[in-house]
Scaffold this active site. Structure first.
Site: not given
Length: 366
Positions: A41, A261
């Site tokens: 999966k 940032y």
């Protein structure tokens, strides 16, 4: 890092040989006379379901599980005669796709059983299925009330070729959890009502819980990809994924200057800062800001400043050999997925399944 990657900014190497070796190790642990599946999966835990399926199929794996229908459809060509089973079961109107691609649903409700039985009647032949029983997860699978109705009315299974009865362990990665043995007992009691069906029980961690958790078919997932199935012990599996990124820029900054940032990191000394072309858009979680490190030649170099969408910045002041164009390990032998998971407050499953599509992917054949 080898020359063929010279034009790449980041490279994800997937060692299919290690993956196959992990599957064989788990198969041998499960024991002779029992089958061992593979769970593919989430695009093979982020590493490429089609290539993973093909490698495992060539190695002899004949039972494969996905979560969604379309995941199974996408890899049918890679495992032409394997039992491909869909853990999410039969969705409304999906009967034709299951039949066309020879897929096996894990039926987890009376409505799904009824719909699959109708499809079998319309086709005029039995259709294969697994019966998914909930023994404690309270998520998917037949509830105790629905199971009681099914046991009382076994004709509901008419037309269904019941291959396996399965359940899902709640706390297999915690060996001493009482729920483990409780589930084993519940599952044995339920499976006894379906004597013609085989049993499908253990996941990766369940295979290490001992003989009470063995069954006709185990379905390991995470351990195939190198994730540690016994978190409080050394990892018995081989590493499958290695992620490297190239230094794209280096600059020297004085003490007092910030990086990234919002001035989240300020240099306390003259520092060399390397910029790497990887960020949270690539699955390198923003939550790792100020916590993670990358490695160069086995030496850890801290990630400094805020992780951005496409870039991270690394303090290489104490690693003078880390020069422009050099490769740094993001995930690998020095920094396994479990290390990043702890720092990010998640698990290694999320680290691998978050890996983005911008990496240059290289498959090392089995």
């Amino acid at each position: 890092m080898a020359e063929p990657y010279a034009s790449a900014g980041s490279v994800l190497e997937i060692d299919l040989g290690a993956l196959v070796a992990n599957w064989r190790q788990l198969r041998d642990l499960h024991g002779q006379g029992r089958d061992t599946a593979a769970v593919l999966k989430a695009d093979g835990y982020g590493l490429g379901a089609s290539r993973v399926a093909s490698a495992l199929y060539k190695a002899g794996c004949r039972h494969i599980f996905t979560a969604h229908l379309m995941e199974a459809v996408a890899i049918r060509h890679s495992a032409p005669d394997a039992m491909l089973s869909v853990l999410h079961g039969l969705g409304p109107g999906e009967e034709r796709d299951f039949i066309a691609h020879r897929l096996v649903p894990a039926l987890g409700s009376l409505a799904e059983i009824e719909a699959w039985g109708r499809a079998a009647a319309g086709l005029g032949q039995p259709l294969p299925a697994l019966l998914h029983i909930d023994t404690g997860m309270n998520r998917t699978g037949l509830s105790p009330e629905a199971l009681a109705r099914l046991i009382a009315e076994p004709t509901r299974l008419q037309g269904i070729d019941l291959r396996y009865v399965m359940t899902h362990l709640v706390s297999a990665d915690i060996p001493g959890a009482p729920i483990n043995l409780q589930q084993a007992r519940r599952f044995a009691a339920v499976a006894a009502h379906f004597p013609t069906a085989q049993r499908c029980f253990a996941n990766s961690s369940g295979l290490f819980l001992g003989p009470d958790f063995a069954s006709d078919l185990a379905r390991p997932g995470a351990a195939l990809y190198g994730i540690n199935p016994i978190p409080d012990a050394p990892n018995p599996m081989r590493a499958v994924a290695r992620l490297s990124a190239r230094i794209m820029q280096i600059r020297d900054i004085p003490a007092g200057e910030s990086v990234g940032y919002d001035r989240q990191w300020v240099a306390t000394r003259p520092s060399r800062i390397a910029t790497l072309p990887i960020g949270y858009a690539d699955g390198y979680h923003r939550a790792l800001s100020g916590k993670a490190a990358v490695a160069f030649g086995g030496q850890l170099c801290p990630v400094v400043g805020r992780i951005s969408m496409d870039l991270i910045t690394v303090d290489v002041t104490d690693c003078p050999a880390a020069v422009l164009g050099a490769w740094m390990e993001v995930i690998g032998p020095t920094i396994p997925p479990e290390r990043l998971a702890r720092l990010a407050g998640t698990n290694a499953y999320e680290i691998l399944t978050s890996l983005g599509r911008r990496f240059h992917r290289v498959y090392l054949e089995a």
